[in-house]
Design a protein around this motif. Structure first.
Motif, mmCIF file in Angstrom:
data_model
loop_
_atom_site.group_PDB
_atom_site.id
_atom_site.type_symbol
_atom_site.label_atom_id
_atom_site.label_comp_id
_atom_site.label_asym_id
_atom_site.label_seq_id
_atom_site.Cartn_x
_atom_site.Cartn_y
_atom_site.Cartn_z
ATOM 1 N N GLU A 52 0.829 -1.206 0.000
ATOM 2 C CA GLU A 52 0.000 0.000 0.000
ATOM 3 C C GLU A 52 0.866 1.259 0.000
ATOM 4 O OE1 GLU A 52 -4.016 -1.014 2.501
ATOM 5 O OE2 GLU A 52 -2.125 -0.971 3.634
ATOM 6 N N LEU A 53 1.927 1.239 0.795
ATOM 7 C CA LEU A 53 2.819 2.392 0.852
ATOM 8 C C LEU A 53 3.539 2.610 -0.472
ATOM 9 C CD1 LEU A 53 4.353 2.021 4.408
ATOM 10 C CD2 LEU A 53 2.798 3.802 3.615
ATOM 11 N N VAL A 54 4.034 1.537 -1.063
ATOM 12 C CA VAL A 54 4.720 1.658 -2.352
ATOM 13 C C VAL A 54 3.768 2.237 -3.390
ATOM 14 C CG1 VAL A 54 5.776 0.347 -4.251
ATOM 15 C CG2 VAL A 54 6.411 -0.160 -1.890
ATOM 16 N N SER A 55 2.563 1.726 -3.423
ATOM 17 C CA SER A 55 1.567 2.209 -4.391
ATOM 18 C C SER A 55 1.249 3.687 -4.180
ATOM 19 C CB SER A 55 0.295 1.367 -4.273
ATOM 20 O OG SER A 55 -0.709 1.868 -5.112
ATOM 21 N N ARG A 56 1.052 4.085 -2.932
ATOM 22 C CA ARG A 56 0.697 5.478 -2.645
ATOM 23 C C ARG A 56 1.872 6.420 -2.928
ATOM 24 N NH1 ARG A 56 -3.644 8.495 -2.779
ATOM 25 N NH2 ARG A 56 -4.659 8.172 -0.821
ATOM 26 N N LEU A 57 3.083 5.966 -2.613
ATOM 27 C CA LEU A 57 4.239 6.806 -2.879
ATOM 28 C C LEU A 57 4.498 6.944 -4.382
ATOM 29 C CD1 LEU A 57 6.495 5.715 0.085
ATOM 30 C CD2 LEU A 57 5.389 7.932 -0.245
ATOM 31 N N ARG A 58 4.171 5.907 -5.157
ATOM 32 C CA ARG A 58 4.232 6.043 -6.624
ATOM 33 C C ARG A 58 3.262 7.136 -7.085
ATOM 34 N NH1 ARG A 58 4.712 0.047 -7.490
ATOM 35 N NH2 ARG A 58 6.850 -0.197 -8.194
ATOM 36 N N PHE A 59 2.079 7.120 -6.502
ATOM 37 C CA PHE A 59 1.067 8.130 -6.798
ATOM 38 C C PHE A 59 1.610 9.528 -6.503
ATOM 39 C CE2 PHE A 59 -2.335 10.786 -4.966
ATOM 40 C CZ PHE A 59 -3.233 10.845 -6.015
ATOM 41 N N TYR A 60 2.234 9.696 -5.335
ATOM 42 C CA TYR A 60 2.796 10.998 -4.966
ATOM 43 C C TYR A 60 3.953 11.387 -5.888
ATOM 44 C CZ TYR A 60 0.056 10.883 -0.642
ATOM 45 O OH TYR A 60 -0.961 10.853 0.281
ATOM 46 N N ALA A 85 12.331 2.993 2.503
ATOM 47 C CA ALA A 85 12.349 1.621 1.988
ATOM 48 C C ALA A 85 11.377 1.477 0.817
ATOM 49 C CB ALA A 85 11.999 0.634 3.102
ATOM 50 N N ALA A 86 10.209 2.083 0.924
ATOM 51 C CA ALA A 86 9.227 2.022 -0.170
ATOM 52 C C ALA A 86 9.745 2.759 -1.399
ATOM 53 C CB ALA A 86 7.889 2.602 0.290
ATOM 54 N N LEU A 92 14.007 0.514 -7.610
ATOM 55 C CA LEU A 92 14.383 -0.782 -8.175
ATOM 56 C C LEU A 92 13.417 -1.182 -9.280
ATOM 57 C CD1 LEU A 92 15.362 -2.870 -5.010
ATOM 58 C CD2 LEU A 92 16.883 -1.778 -6.672
ATOM 59 N N SER A 93 12.149 -0.959 -9.041
ATOM 60 C CA SER A 93 11.115 -1.305 -10.021
ATOM 61 C C SER A 93 11.296 -0.503 -11.310
ATOM 62 C CB SER A 93 9.745 -1.050 -9.401
ATOM 63 O OG SER A 93 8.764 -0.880 -10.351
ATOM 64 N N LYS A 94 11.573 0.801 -11.172
ATOM 65 C CA LYS A 94 11.748 1.647 -12.358
ATOM 66 C C LYS A 94 12.948 1.202 -13.194
ATOM 67 C CE LYS A 94 11.811 5.842 -10.683
ATOM 68 N NZ LYS A 94 11.646 7.251 -10.328
ATOM 69 N N LYS A 95 13.967 0.688 -12.519
ATOM 70 C CA LYS A 95 15.171 0.224 -13.222
ATOM 71 C C LYS A 95 15.048 -1.227 -13.668
ATOM 72 C CE LYS A 95 18.095 3.269 -10.470
ATOM 73 N NZ LYS A 95 19.079 3.308 -9.370
ATOM 74 N N GLY A 96 13.945 -1.861 -13.310
ATOM 75 C CA GLY A 96 13.737 -3.264 -13.661
ATOM 76 C C GLY A 96 14.702 -4.199 -12.951
ATOM 77 N N GLN A 97 15.169 -3.809 -11.776
ATOM 78 C CA GLN A 97 16.143 -4.614 -11.045
ATOM 79 C C GLN A 97 15.471 -5.595 -10.093
ATOM 80 O OE1 GLN A 97 18.895 -2.094 -8.963
ATOM 81 N NE2 GLN A 97 19.925 -1.441 -10.830
ATOM 82 N N GLN A 98 16.052 -6.768 -10.018
ATOM 83 C CA GLN A 98 15.656 -7.755 -9.029
ATOM 84 C C GLN A 98 16.470 -7.494 -7.768
ATOM 85 O OE1 GLN A 98 13.290 -10.204 -9.613
ATOM 86 N NE2 GLN A 98 12.945 -9.112 -11.529
#
Length: 127
Positions: A52-60, A85-86, A92-98
């Motif tokens: 939820e935090l990751v999703s909301r921070l993407r929104f922000y 951390a979020a 990491l997600s934007k860079k496509g990194q595992q």
């Protein structure tokens, strides 16, 4: 906690004025994260997940206000740690990194989830 509770009862015999006030005194970090998620005053003791935090921070971030969120959060090390951390997860997600040893993704996420488990142990139980 007992001293605060007694002091509040002394000035407000019915206890806390409302649940939002109780959350801000008893669990300020949990209340802050729930506010960050855009939850109503009545949900300030709600359970918070890392997703939820990751999703909301993407929104922000998409709206260009993530920097302000980080600045405001700097006042509380616990909230800032979870938010950072979020943000790391988003990067990491934007860079496509595992997750790997160099980006410490798993360690950072596990740490944030541990903090949330501790905070959520005091969250309202859903009915």
């Amino acid at each position: 906690m007992v001293l605060v509770t007694n002091a509040v009862r002394h000035v407000h015999p019915g206890g806390f004025a409302d649940q939002s006030d109780a959350a801000l005194v008893c669990q300020p970090e949990l209340a802050a994260l729930n506010m960050l998620l855009g939850r109503e005053d009545s949900s300030r003791f709600g359970h918070v997940t890392f997703e939820e935090l990751v999703s909301r921070l993407r929104f922000y971030e998409e709206r260009g206000v993530l920097g302000k969120i980080l600045t405001i959060s700097a006042k509380d090390g616990i909230v800032l740690g979870v938010i950072t951390a979020a943000v790391h997860e988003i990067e990491l997600s934007k860079k496509g990194q595992q997750y790997n040893n160099s980006n410490k993704g798993a360690d950072i996420r596990n740490g944030a989830e541990f903090i949330l488990r501790c905070l959520n142990s005091h969250a309202e139980k859903e009915s």
